[in-house]
Enzyme design. Structure first.
Site, PDB file in Angstrom:
ATOM      1  CG  ASN A   1      -1.436  -0.936   1.225  1.00 14.89           C
ATOM      2  OD1 ASN A   1      -2.561  -1.281   0.431  1.00 14.89           O
ATOM      3  ND2 ASN A   1      -1.998  -1.917   2.976  1.00 14.89           N
TER       4      ASN A   1
ATOM      5  CG  HIS B   1       8.983   1.599   7.619  1.00 12.56           C
ATOM      6  ND1 HIS B   1       9.902   2.445   9.034  1.00 12.56           N
ATOM      7  CD2 HIS B   1       9.810   1.016   7.688  1.00 12.56           C
ATOM      8  CE1 HIS B   1      11.144   2.367   8.816  1.00 12.56           C
ATOM      9  NE2 HIS B   1      10.894   1.266   8.132  1.00 12.56           N
TER      10      HIS B   1
ATOM     11  N   GLY C   1      -4.327   3.637   0.568  1.00 17.30           N
ATOM     12  CA  GLY C   1      -4.062   3.527   1.780  1.00 17.30           C
ATOM     13  C   GLY C   1      -3.484   2.834   2.653  1.00 17.30           C
TER      14      GLY C   1
ATOM     15  CG  HIS D   1       4.256  -1.836   5.232  1.00 15.72           C
ATOM     16  ND1 HIS D   1       4.290  -0.890   5.792  1.00 15.72           N
ATOM     17  CD2 HIS D   1       2.899  -2.695   5.145  1.00 15.72           C
ATOM     18  CE1 HIS D   1       2.995   0.108   5.821  1.00 15.72           C
ATOM     19  NE2 HIS D   1       1.848  -0.670   5.357  1.00 15.72           N
TER      20      HIS D   1
END
Ligand code: 5GP
Ligand code: ZN
Length: 115
Positions: free
Chosen positions: A89, A100, A95, A102
């Site tokens: 995302n 950070h 969203g 991921h």
């Protein structure tokens, strides 16, 4: 290595907040999502603070490649032997809630899809 003291995933990477870790090396960390959306739901992060995929460039290609290459290995280790999804995302309209970078790895049986 860049670290944002206000960032939740930087705190997890630094060991300041606990997480159910499933993998760690010098550059990457993987841990279980606290609100799993699938039987296997892992997050793979770089230890360095990169806010989102939109903040990555060609210099991050090796790191991004390592994150992606780790996904099938961890999915299998965690029991998602029949397939999984990888999702990143990105930004408000993507969203993204934790700023950070991921990579979500979601797998395991989906009985609601297969009966
Ligand atoms: P995003 O919406 O930013 O792509 O996903 C953030 C993910 O982080 C969500 O799936 C959420 O459940 C997970 N998450 C948020 N806070 C924590 C936490 O403190 N620990 C863990 N392990 N996962 C978290
Ligand atoms: Zn961070």
């Amino acid at each position: 290595m860049s670290h944002d003291p206000n960032c939740l995933f930087c705190k997890i990477a630094a060991g300041q907040i606990p997480a159910a870790k499933v993998y760690e090396d010098d550059e990457l960390l993987a841990f279980k999502d606290i609100h799993p959306a699938a039987p296997v739901h892992l997050l793979v992060i770089p230890k360095a603070h990169i806010a989102s995929l939109a903040d990555a460039d060609a210099s991050h290609a090796p790191l991004l490649g390592r994150m992606l290459a780790l996904a099938p290995k961890l999915a299998l280790e965690q029991g998602a032997s029949n397939g999984f999804r990888v999702v990143i995302n990105t930004g408000h309209d993507g969203g993204q809630e934790i700023h950070h970078l991921h990579l979500h790895v979601m797998g395991g049986p989906r009985p609601w899809k297969h009966g």
